[in-house]
Write a protein that holds these residues in place. Structure first.
Motif, PDB file in Angstrom:
ATOM      1  N   ARG A 146       0.839  -1.191   0.000  1.00 23.22           N
ATOM      2  CA  ARG A 146       0.000   0.000   0.000  1.00 23.22           C
ATOM      3  C   ARG A 146       0.881   1.249   0.000  1.00 23.22           C
ATOM      4  NH1 ARG A 146      -5.449   1.161   1.976  1.00 23.22           N
ATOM      5  NH2 ARG A 146      -5.536   3.409   2.147  1.00 23.22           N
ATOM      6  N   HIS A 147       0.488   2.244  -0.812  1.00 18.52           N
ATOM      7  CA  HIS A 147       1.239   3.489  -0.850  1.00 18.52           C
ATOM      8  C   HIS A 147       0.969   4.334   0.385  1.00 18.52           C
ATOM      9  CE1 HIS A 147       3.342   3.767  -4.612  1.00 18.52           C
ATOM     10  NE2 HIS A 147       2.276   3.603  -5.355  1.00 18.52           N
ATOM     11  N   PHE A 148       1.962   5.106   0.789  1.00 15.28           N
ATOM     12  CA  PHE A 148       1.722   6.127   1.811  1.00 15.28           C
ATOM     13  C   PHE A 148       1.320   7.414   1.100  1.00 15.28           C
ATOM     14  CE2 PHE A 148       6.378   5.497   1.249  1.00 15.28           C
ATOM     15  CZ  PHE A 148       6.666   6.648   0.551  1.00 15.28           C
ATOM     16  N   PRO A 149       0.648   8.335   1.813  1.00 18.98           N
ATOM     17  CA  PRO A 149       0.310   9.618   1.202  1.00 18.98           C
ATOM     18  C   PRO A 149       1.579  10.507   1.176  1.00 18.98           C
ATOM     19  CG  PRO A 149      -0.505   9.546   3.458  1.00 18.98           C
ATOM     20  CD  PRO A 149       0.168   8.222   3.185  1.00 18.98           C
ATOM     21  N   ARG A 150       1.637  11.603   0.390  1.00 17.93           N
ATOM     22  CA  ARG A 150       0.513  12.097  -0.326  1.00 17.93           C
ATOM     23  C   ARG A 150       0.838  12.129  -1.796  1.00 17.93           C
ATOM     24  NH1 ARG A 150      -4.276  15.237   0.732  1.00 17.93           N
ATOM     25  NH2 ARG A 150      -3.623  15.204   2.890  1.00 17.93           N
ATOM     26  N   GLU A 151      -0.032  11.499  -2.593  1.00 12.32           N
ATOM     27  CA  GLU A 151       0.197  11.491  -4.033  1.00 12.32           C
ATOM     28  C   GLU A 151      -0.168  12.846  -4.635  1.00 12.32           C
ATOM     29  OE1 GLU A 151      -2.259   8.680  -6.159  1.00 12.32           O
ATOM     30  OE2 GLU A 151      -1.420   9.234  -8.109  1.00 12.32           O
ATOM     31  N   VAL A 152       0.637  13.303  -5.571  1.00  8.71           N
ATOM     32  CA  VAL A 152       0.264  14.433  -6.428  1.00  8.71           C
ATOM     33  C   VAL A 152       0.404  13.918  -7.858  1.00  8.71           C
ATOM     34  CG1 VAL A 152       0.856  16.746  -7.240  1.00  8.71           C
ATOM     35  CG2 VAL A 152       0.934  16.230  -4.787  1.00  8.71           C
ATOM     36  N   TRP A 153      -0.702  13.941  -8.581  1.00 12.63           N
ATOM     37  CA  TRP A 153      -0.752  13.318  -9.913  1.00 12.63           C
ATOM     38  C   TRP A 153      -0.600  14.369 -11.000  1.00 12.63           C
ATOM     39  CZ3 TRP A 153      -5.714  11.355 -12.712  1.00 12.63           C
ATOM     40  CH2 TRP A 153      -5.345  10.509 -13.779  1.00 12.63           C
ATOM     41  N   GLU A 154       0.484  14.257 -11.764  1.00 11.37           N
ATOM     42  CA  GLU A 154       0.691  15.124 -12.926  1.00 11.37           C
ATOM     43  C   GLU A 154      -0.125  14.542 -14.065  1.00 11.37           C
ATOM     44  OE1 GLU A 154       4.758  15.360 -14.210  1.00 11.37           O
ATOM     45  OE2 GLU A 154       4.266  16.621 -15.927  1.00 11.37           O
ATOM     46  N   HIS A 155      -1.071  15.333 -14.555  1.00  3.78           N
ATOM     47  CA  HIS A 155      -2.126  14.762 -15.375  1.00  3.78           C
ATOM     48  C   HIS A 155      -2.550  15.775 -16.432  1.00  3.78           C
ATOM     49  CE1 HIS A 155      -5.782  12.711 -16.330  1.00  3.78           C
ATOM     50  NE2 HIS A 155      -6.578  13.510 -15.669  1.00  3.78           N
ATOM     51  N   GLU A 156      -2.714  15.283 -17.661  1.00  2.00           N
ATOM     52  CA  GLU A 156      -3.160  16.169 -18.737  1.00  2.00           C
ATOM     53  C   GLU A 156      -4.687  16.268 -18.717  1.00  2.00           C
ATOM     54  OE1 GLU A 156      -1.112  17.584 -21.279  1.00  2.00           O
ATOM     55  OE2 GLU A 156       0.570  16.863 -20.062  1.00  2.00           O
ATOM     56  N   VAL A 157      -5.193  17.493 -18.693  1.00  2.61           N
ATOM     57  CA  VAL A 157      -6.631  17.694 -18.853  1.00  2.61           C
ATOM     58  C   VAL A 157      -6.824  18.628 -20.032  1.00  2.61           C
ATOM     59  CG1 VAL A 157      -8.764  18.492 -17.772  1.00  2.61           C
ATOM     60  CG2 VAL A 157      -6.967  17.473 -16.364  1.00  2.61           C
ATOM     61  N   ASP A 158      -7.420  18.125 -21.105  1.00  7.74           N
ATOM     62  CA  ASP A 158      -7.638  18.911 -22.321  1.00  7.74           C
ATOM     63  C   ASP A 158      -6.369  19.640 -22.751  1.00  7.74           C
ATOM     64  OD1 ASP A 158     -10.234  18.097 -22.250  1.00  7.74           O
ATOM     65  OD2 ASP A 158     -10.944  19.884 -21.189  1.00  7.74           O
ATOM     66  N   GLY A 159      -5.275  18.934 -22.736  1.00  8.00           N
ATOM     67  CA  GLY A 159      -4.031  19.516 -23.208  1.00  8.00           C
ATOM     68  C   GLY A 159      -3.320  20.405 -22.201  1.00  8.00           C
ATOM     69  N   ASN A 160      -3.913  20.585 -21.019  1.00  8.58           N
ATOM     70  CA  ASN A 160      -3.240  21.383 -19.983  1.00  8.58           C
ATOM     71  C   ASN A 160      -2.688  20.450 -18.910  1.00  8.58           C
ATOM     72  OD1 ASN A 160      -4.294  23.524 -21.381  1.00  8.58           O
ATOM     73  ND2 ASN A 160      -5.850  24.028 -19.850  1.00  8.58           N
ATOM     74  N   THR A 161      -1.460  20.698 -18.523  1.00  6.85           N
ATOM     75  CA  THR A 161      -0.894  19.898 -17.439  1.00  6.85           C
ATOM     76  C   THR A 161      -1.428  20.391 -16.101  1.00  6.85           C
ATOM     77  OG1 THR A 161       1.115  19.532 -18.702  1.00  6.85           O
ATOM     78  CG2 THR A 161       1.248  19.166 -16.339  1.00  6.85           C
ATOM     79  N   THR A 162      -1.971  19.484 -15.326  1.00  7.36           N
ATOM     80  CA  THR A 162      -2.443  19.866 -13.992  1.00  7.36           C
ATOM     81  C   THR A 162      -1.733  19.007 -12.961  1.00  7.36           C
ATOM     82  OG1 THR A 162      -4.221  18.253 -14.034  1.00  7.36           O
ATOM     83  CG2 THR A 162      -4.755  20.447 -14.833  1.00  7.36           C
ATOM     84  N   PHE A 163      -1.677  19.518 -11.756  1.00  2.96           N
ATOM     85  CA  PHE A 163      -1.115  18.749 -10.652  1.00  2.96           C
ATOM     86  C   PHE A 163      -2.224  18.525  -9.654  1.00  2.96           C
ATOM     87  CE2 PHE A 163       2.392  20.518 -12.854  1.00  2.96           C
ATOM     88  CZ  PHE A 163       3.318  19.501 -12.847  1.00  2.96           C
ATOM     89  N   GLN A 164      -2.711  17.312  -9.638  1.00  2.00           N
ATOM     90  CA  GLN A 164      -3.876  17.003  -8.813  1.00  2.00           C
ATOM     91  C   GLN A 164      -3.421  16.513  -7.444  1.00  2.00           C
ATOM     92  OE1 GLN A 164      -7.020  15.079 -10.944  1.00  2.00           O
ATOM     93  NE2 GLN A 164      -7.703  13.982  -9.100  1.00  2.00           N
ATOM     94  N   VAL A 165      -3.793  17.253  -6.422  1.00  2.00           N
ATOM     95  CA  VAL A 165      -3.443  16.858  -5.062  1.00  2.00           C
ATOM     96  C   VAL A 165      -4.439  15.797  -4.603  1.00  2.00           C
ATOM     97  CG1 VAL A 165      -3.204  17.654  -2.686  1.00  2.00           C
ATOM     98  CG2 VAL A 165      -2.428  19.101  -4.573  1.00  2.00           C
ATOM     99  N   CYS A 166      -3.944  14.630  -4.247  1.00  2.00           N
ATOM    100  CA  CYS A 166      -4.810  13.481  -3.982  1.00  2.00           C
ATOM    101  C   CYS A 166      -5.156  13.406  -2.501  1.00  2.00           C
ATOM    102  CB  CYS A 166      -4.128  12.214  -4.450  1.00  2.00           C
ATOM    103  SG  CYS A 166      -3.495  12.385  -6.144  1.00  2.00           S
ATOM    104  N   ASP A 167      -6.054  12.495  -2.158  1.00  2.00           N
ATOM    105  CA  ASP A 167      -6.513  12.426  -0.768  1.00  2.00           C
ATOM    106  C   ASP A 167      -5.433  11.811   0.135  1.00  2.00           C
ATOM    107  OD1 ASP A 167      -6.641   9.624  -0.814  1.00  2.00           O
ATOM    108  OD2 ASP A 167      -8.782   9.585  -1.265  1.00  2.00           O
ATOM    109  N   GLY A 168      -5.699  11.785   1.417  1.00  2.00           N
ATOM    110  CA  GLY A 168      -4.690  11.367   2.387  1.00  2.00           C
ATOM    111  C   GLY A 168      -4.594   9.863   2.574  1.00  2.00           C
ATOM    112  N   SER A 169      -5.301   9.101   1.728  1.00  2.00           N
ATOM    113  CA  SER A 169      -5.323   7.648   1.936  1.00  2.00           C
ATOM    114  C   SER A 169      -4.082   6.967   1.379  1.00  2.00           C
ATOM    115  CB  SER A 169      -6.556   7.044   1.263  1.00  2.00           C
ATOM    116  OG  SER A 169      -6.393   7.066  -0.145  1.00  2.00           O
ATOM    117  N   GLY A 170      -3.403   7.624   0.453  1.00  2.00           N
ATOM    118  CA  GLY A 170      -2.286   6.977  -0.228  1.00  2.00           C
ATOM    119  C   GLY A 170      -2.732   6.217  -1.464  1.00  2.00           C
ATOM    120  N   GLU A 171      -4.001   5.837  -1.514  1.00  2.00           N
ATOM    121  CA  GLU A 171      -4.494   5.069  -2.659  1.00  2.00           C
ATOM    122  C   GLU A 171      -5.755   5.732  -3.206  1.00  2.00           C
ATOM    123  OE1 GLU A 171      -3.025   2.587  -4.131  1.00  2.00           O
ATOM    124  OE2 GLU A 171      -1.569   1.853  -2.665  1.00  2.00           O
TER     125      GLU A 171
END
Ligand SMILES: *[C@@H]1O[C@H](CO)[C@@H](O)[C@H](O)[C@H]1NC(C)=O
Ligand SMILES: *[C@@H]1O[C@H](CO)[C@@H](O)[C@H](O)[C@H]1NC(C)=O
Ligand SMILES: *[C@@H]1O[C@H](CO)[C@@H](O)[C@H](O)[C@H]1NC(C)=O
Length: 373
Positions: A276-301
Motif C-alpha cells: 500500500r502506498h503512503f500519502p501524499r500522491e500528487v498526480w501530474e495529469h493532462e486535462v484537455d491539453g493542460n498539465t495539472t497537478f492534482q493533489v490526492c486524498d490522504g489515503s495513499g491510494e
C-alpha cells in the motif's frame, strides 16, 4: 560481508574556505511550507502565468510547483554518470533551478549500481539527498519476485510493518545507509540544522523513502521532507501508516499513466495483506491539453488519481519524464564500465580531480558490498 569502503577527503584549505563563506550566510531560516496548511487555504492555488494548474479538490494541502521543479531536477541529475561533472555541479542537468548547488558528498555502490549525492542548496536553505536506483530493466526483476517478498522492519513500535525486501536491503544493507547518514550529519554540523529534502525517482524513490524515514527518526520528523517521482509501493498498510506518521512532509509524484507506481500490486479487497502506498500522491495529469497537478486524498491510494488509469493503459514512457524533466540515466552501461576500470582507479582519479578543483567533497565508493537481490 567483507565490505571495503574508502573515503577520500580533499585538501583542508578548501574546507576552511567553505567554513568562512558559510559563517556569513544566514543559518536556519523559516520552516518550509511543504506543506500542510490551515484549512483556510484549502482552495489551493495556481501560481501565476505559465505555471500549470494545481487542482486541490478541497484538500488542505498546497503543492508548491516551483519547489517541486527544483527537486525533480535533483532527482534527474543523480542519474548522471560523469562523477567529476556531478561534484563540480557542471553536468548538463546541473543548472536551471539547482544552479549554485554545493555537493558535499558523492556515494557510489558499483556492485549494486546505486548512486547518491548529498549537498546544500543555499537558495532553498536545505540539505538535499538525491538517490538513484538501479537499471530500469530491473523493473522486470522486481515484478517477478517482489509480490510476497516482504521483510519485517526493526524499528521500534511497528510490530506489523513489512517492507519490500529488495528495496529495503538496497538501502539498509549497502553503503547507502551509513554514507548518507554520515554525510547529512556532517552537512548539518557545517551548515546548520537546515531542512533535509530527500528525493529519488523509480527505485531511487523507493530507497529515498527508507532513507527519509531513517533520517526522520534520527533528526526529527519536522526536519525531513520527502519528494519522490514514480516510485513503486514499498510496504504494507501497517508500514504506510507508520510512515505517514513519521514522515508527514511527503509528496509522492505520479505522472499520467506511469506503470511503476502501480507496482507491486495493491488489491483493494485484501487491504491488510498487500502493498500500500503512503500519502501524499500528487498526480501530474493532462486535462484537455493542460498539465495539472492534482493533489490526492490522504489515503495513499486515492482512486481518482493515477489509480483511475485502467491497467491496459499503464505506460513505461510516462515513467521517464516528470514535470517536463527527463529523468533516466544518460548511460546505463556505466555500471559495467566502472567495474571494468576498477573502483580503485575511479576513486583515485576523482580524488585527484577534487583536490585540483579545490572543492570540499567527500567521495565514498564501494566496489564490493553486499549483493542485494
Ligand atoms: C514555493 O517554494 C519556493 C522555493 O522554496 C519559495 O520561494 C516560494 O515562496 C514557495 N511558494 C509558496 C506559494 O509557498
Ligand atoms: C538492517 O541493517 C541492520 C544493521 O546492519 C541489520 O542488523 C538488519 O538485519 C538489517 N535489516 C534487514 C531487514 O535486512
Ligand atoms: C486549458 O488552458 C487554456 C489556456 O490557458 C484555458 O483556456 C482552458 O480553459 C484550459 N482548460 C482546462 C480544462 O482547464
Amino acid at each position: 560481508m567483507d565490505r571495503r569502503r574508502r573515503a577520500v577527503e580533499s585538501a583542508a584549505p578548501a574546507a576552511v574556505m567553505v567554513l568562512l563563506l558559510l559563517s556569513i550566510a544566514p543559518a536556519g531560516g523559516a520552516r518550509r511550507d511543504w506543506g500542510f496548511r490551515s484549512p483556510s487555504s484549502s482552495v489551493g492555488f495556481t501560481e501565476p502565468n505559465t505555471k500549470p494548474d494545481v487542482k486541490n479538490n478541497g484538500q488542505t494541502f498546497v503543492f508548491n510547483y516551483t519547489l517541486a521543479k527544483a527537486i525533480v531536477e535533483y532527482a534527474s541529475a543523480v542519474y548522471m554518470t560523469d562523477l567529476t561533472a556531478l561534484y563540480a555541479w557542471t553536468c548538463s542537468r546541473c543548472n536551471d533551478l539547482t544552479r549554485g548547488f554545493e555537493v558535499t558528498c558523492i556515494i557510489v555502490d558499483v556492485q549494486n549500481c546505486l548512486q547518491a549525492f548529498v549537498g546544500v542548496d543555499h537558495k532553498l536553505n536545505a540539505i538535499i539527498v538525491a538517490i538513484r536506483g538501479t537499471q530500469e530493466n530491473s523493473i522486470q526483476n522486481w515484478i517477478k519476485d517482489m509480490i510476497w517478498k516482504q521483510v519485517k522492519l526493526n524499528y521500534p513500535n511497528v510490530p506489523n510493518a513489512k517492507v519490500h525486501t529488495g528495496f529495503y536491503s538496497s538501502y539498509n544493507n549497502t553503503l547507502l545507509r551509513p554514507a548518507i547518514t554520515n554525510a547529512v550529519r556532517k552537512a548539518r554540523k557545517l551548515h546548520g540544522a537546515r531542512d533535509i529534502i530527500v528525493t529519488g525517482h523509480s527505485m531511487g524513490g523507493a530507497i529515498a523513502s527508507f532513507c527519509a524515514l531513517d533520517l526522520a527518526i534520527r533528526f526529527g520528523s519536522n526536519n525531513v521532507h520527502l519528494m519522490t517521482f514514480g516510485q513503486p509501493r514499498v510496504g504494507n498498510a501497517a508500514f504506510a501508516s507508520y510512515f505517514a506518521k513519521y514522515v508527514p512532509n511527503t509528496i509522492r509524484m505520479t505522472h499520467e499513466r506511469d506503470i511503476v507506481p502501480h507496482l507491486p500490486p495493491y488489491f483493494f479487497f485484501l487491504p491488510r495483506l498487500t502493498y500500500r502506498h503512503f500519502p501524499r500522491e500528487v498526480w501530474e495529469h493532462e486535462v484537455d491539453g493542460n498539465t495539472t497537478f492534482q493533489v490526492c486524498d490522504g489515503s495513499g491510494e486515492d482512486p481518482n488519481c493515477c489509480r483511475s488509469v485502467f491497467v491496459l493503459f499503464w505506460s513505461a514512457s510516462d515513467h521517464l519524464t516528470y514535470m517536463g524533466v527527463k529523468i533516466e540515466a544518460d548511460d546505463w552501461s556505466t555500471c559495467r564500465i566502472v567495474l571494468g576500470r576498477s573502483a580503485e582507479q575511479l576513486q583515485m582519479n576523482l580524488a585527484s580531480n577534487i583536490v585540483t578543483s579545490g572543492r570540499s567533497v567527500d567521495v565514498v565508493i564501494a566496489d564490493y558490498s553486499v549483493q542485494v537481490d
